[in-house]
Design a protein around this motif. Structure first.
Motif, PDB file in Angstrom:
ATOM      1  N   ALA A  38       0.818  -1.086  -0.181  1.00  0.00           N
ATOM      2  CA  ALA A  38      -0.064  -0.022   0.004  1.00  0.00           C
ATOM      3  C   ALA A  38       0.820   1.369  -0.008  1.00  0.00           C
ATOM      4  O   ALA A  38       0.296   2.510  -0.041  1.00  0.00           O
ATOM      5  N   SER A  39       2.131   1.104   0.129  1.00  0.00           N
ATOM      6  CA  SER A  39       3.024   2.296   0.087  1.00  0.00           C
ATOM      7  C   SER A  39       4.165   1.980  -0.658  1.00  0.00           C
ATOM      8  O   SER A  39       4.533   0.792  -1.066  1.00  0.00           O
ATOM      9  N   PRO A  40       5.024   3.165  -1.042  1.00  0.00           N
ATOM     10  CA  PRO A  40       6.179   2.997  -2.060  1.00  0.00           C
ATOM     11  C   PRO A  40       7.078   1.788  -1.433  1.00  0.00           C
ATOM     12  O   PRO A  40       7.377   1.988  -0.303  1.00  0.00           O
ATOM     13  N   GLY A 142      -5.287  20.978  10.784  1.00  0.00           N
ATOM     14  CA  GLY A 142      -5.984  19.853  11.342  1.00  0.00           C
ATOM     15  C   GLY A 142      -6.404  18.683   9.912  1.00  0.00           C
ATOM     16  O   GLY A 142      -5.865  17.429  10.347  1.00  0.00           O
ATOM     17  N   ARG A 143      -6.832  19.351   9.108  1.00  0.00           N
ATOM     18  CA  ARG A 143      -7.325  18.579   7.917  1.00  0.00           C
ATOM     19  C   ARG A 143      -6.217  17.734   7.352  1.00  0.00           C
ATOM     20  O   ARG A 143      -5.984  16.708   6.886  1.00  0.00           O
ATOM     21  N   LEU A 144      -4.932  18.810   7.227  1.00  0.00           N
ATOM     22  CA  LEU A 144      -3.569  18.183   6.434  1.00  0.00           C
ATOM     23  C   LEU A 144      -3.038  17.198   7.470  1.00  0.00           C
ATOM     24  O   LEU A 144      -2.521  16.363   6.755  1.00  0.00           O
ATOM     25  N   HIS A 145      -3.230  17.338   8.743  1.00  0.00           N
ATOM     26  CA  HIS A 145      -2.775  16.301   9.492  1.00  0.00           C
ATOM     27  C   HIS A 145      -3.468  15.013   9.443  1.00  0.00           C
ATOM     28  O   HIS A 145      -2.783  13.952   9.284  1.00  0.00           O
ATOM     29  N   VAL A 146      -4.717  14.956   9.348  1.00  0.00           N
ATOM     30  CA  VAL A 146      -5.698  13.809   9.425  1.00  0.00           C
ATOM     31  C   VAL A 146      -5.402  13.061   8.047  1.00  0.00           C
ATOM     32  O   VAL A 146      -5.272  12.022   8.101  1.00  0.00           O
ATOM     33  N   ARG A 147      -5.042  13.949   7.023  1.00  0.00           N
ATOM     34  CA  ARG A 147      -4.677  13.214   5.749  1.00  0.00           C
ATOM     35  C   ARG A 147      -3.299  12.768   5.435  1.00  0.00           C
ATOM     36  O   ARG A 147      -2.899  12.170   4.678  1.00  0.00           O
ATOM     37  N   THR A 168       5.204  14.967   4.630  1.00  0.00           N
ATOM     38  CA  THR A 168       5.682  13.837   5.097  1.00  0.00           C
ATOM     39  C   THR A 168       5.628  12.935   3.818  1.00  0.00           C
ATOM     40  O   THR A 168       5.655  13.508   2.416  1.00  0.00           O
ATOM     41  N   GLU A 169       6.093  11.510   4.029  1.00  0.00           N
ATOM     42  CA  GLU A 169       6.017  10.538   2.968  1.00  0.00           C
ATOM     43  C   GLU A 169       4.806  10.575   1.961  1.00  0.00           C
ATOM     44  O   GLU A 169       4.757  10.481   0.887  1.00  0.00           O
ATOM     45  N   GLN A 170       3.733  10.604   2.780  1.00  0.00           N
ATOM     46  CA  GLN A 170       2.350  10.661   2.244  1.00  0.00           C
ATOM     47  C   GLN A 170       2.196  11.806   1.370  1.00  0.00           C
ATOM     48  O   GLN A 170       1.336  11.855  -0.023  1.00  0.00           O
ATOM     49  N   PHE A 171       2.628  12.881   1.405  1.00  0.00           N
ATOM     50  CA  PHE A 171       2.667  14.111   0.689  1.00  0.00           C
ATOM     51  C   PHE A 171       3.399  13.785  -0.512  1.00  0.00           C
ATOM     52  O   PHE A 171       2.927  14.251  -1.705  1.00  0.00           O
ATOM     53  N   LEU A 172       4.282  13.284  -0.553  1.00  0.00           N
ATOM     54  CA  LEU A 172       5.215  13.014  -1.790  1.00  0.00           C
ATOM     55  C   LEU A 172       4.287  11.958  -2.584  1.00  0.00           C
ATOM     56  O   LEU A 172       4.322  12.247  -3.876  1.00  0.00           O
ATOM     57  N   VAL A 173       3.881  10.894  -2.109  1.00  0.00           N
ATOM     58  CA  VAL A 173       3.045   9.997  -2.761  1.00  0.00           C
ATOM     59  C   VAL A 173       1.786  10.476  -3.413  1.00  0.00           C
ATOM     60  O   VAL A 173       1.489  10.317  -4.648  1.00  0.00           O
ATOM     61  N   GLY A 176       3.069  12.622  -6.283  1.00  0.00           N
ATOM     62  CA  GLY A 176       3.480  11.871  -7.448  1.00  0.00           C
ATOM     63  C   GLY A 176       5.182  12.366  -7.367  1.00  0.00           C
ATOM     64  O   GLY A 176       5.778  12.349  -8.304  1.00  0.00           O
ATOM     65  N   LEU A 177       5.952  12.803  -6.224  1.00  0.00           N
ATOM     66  CA  LEU A 177       7.261  13.036  -6.070  1.00  0.00           C
ATOM     67  C   LEU A 177       8.081  12.073  -5.465  1.00  0.00           C
ATOM     68  O   LEU A 177       7.661  11.422  -4.584  1.00  0.00           O
ATOM     69  N   GLU A 178       9.223  11.942  -6.178  1.00  0.00           N
ATOM     70  CA  GLU A 178      10.240  11.062  -5.483  1.00  0.00           C
ATOM     71  C   GLU A 178      10.788  11.840  -4.419  1.00  0.00           C
ATOM     72  O   GLU A 178      11.141  11.059  -3.086  1.00  0.00           O
TER      73      GLU A 178
END
Length: 204
Positions: A38-40, A142-147, A168-173, A176-178
């Motif tokens: 589910a993750s890179p 808070g919304r950005l944290h929850v996501r 976070t890593e989820q931001f990169l995912v 679409g950023l490495e």
């Protein structure tokens, strides 16, 4: 993927197979790992399922070519690889699939705040206020944290020091950023309104 786990009894070298079939089996193993994750998946994890010295980059490249014309592709994001549906099929997915929990549902301003955090991290709410000229609501943060698009960054050891925010890593995912080095050029962002530097945050 979890890093601390015992490796299964897996024949990585496949010495009994001819080279072409061995390579094909290694590709299929990488495909299975990416499909199940589910993750890179980072390079070191993929290396656990192929022969010693096998080129992960070439295997992924061949697998990507093998998937040509399919509705999904391999994306290199957040220091690893993962399967992603091709963007051209996004309307079809939204029309027919239950993906409500996967949609970011971000406003243009939400994305602007995320961009400011990405370029200026670690940054405080006051730093964001300095960039946008207005208070950034705790609800938006808070919304950005929850996501899981942002997390808490380093904080000065002094009493009452403000919290800072980082991506976070989820931001990169999600985008679409490495790595953060793949963010658009700063001049492009300045043209979009990010022209002032926020005050420096002491974290030492």
């Amino acid at each position: 993927m979890a890093k601390d786990r015992s490796e299964p009894d897996l024949d990585r070298e496949l010495p009994d197979l001819p080279p072409e079939l061995r390579w094909r089996e290694w590709m299929r193993r990488i495909e299975a790992v990416l499909f199940a994750s589910a993750s890179p998946v980072p390079r070191e994890d993929l290396a656990r399922v192929v022969g010693q010295g096998a080129s992960i980059d070439l295997l992924v490249e061949d697998l990507a070519a093998d998937l040509g014309g399919r509705a999904f592709e391999i994306a290199q994001v957040a220091g690893g690889w993962m399967f992603r549906t091709r963007a051209i099929y996004a309307p079809a997915i939204r029309a027919a699939a239950d993906v409500g929990g996967q949609l970011l549902d971000l406003s243009e301003f939400d994305v602007a705040v995320l961009a400011a955090i990405a370029y200026h991290q670690p940054i405080t709410r006051d730093g964001l206020k300095d960039i946008f000229g207005k208070e950034i609501s705790r609800d938006l943060i808070g919304r950005l944290h929850v996501r899981e698009l942002i997390g808490t960054g380093p904080r000065s050891p002094r009493r009452g020091a403000p919290y800072t925010f980082v991506t976070t890593e989820q931001f990169l995912v999600a985008f679409g950023l490495e790595s953060l080095h793949d963010l658009p050029d700063r001049e492009q962002m300045e043209d979009a309104g990010f022209q002032r530097e926020p005050p420096q945050v002491g974290v030492g």
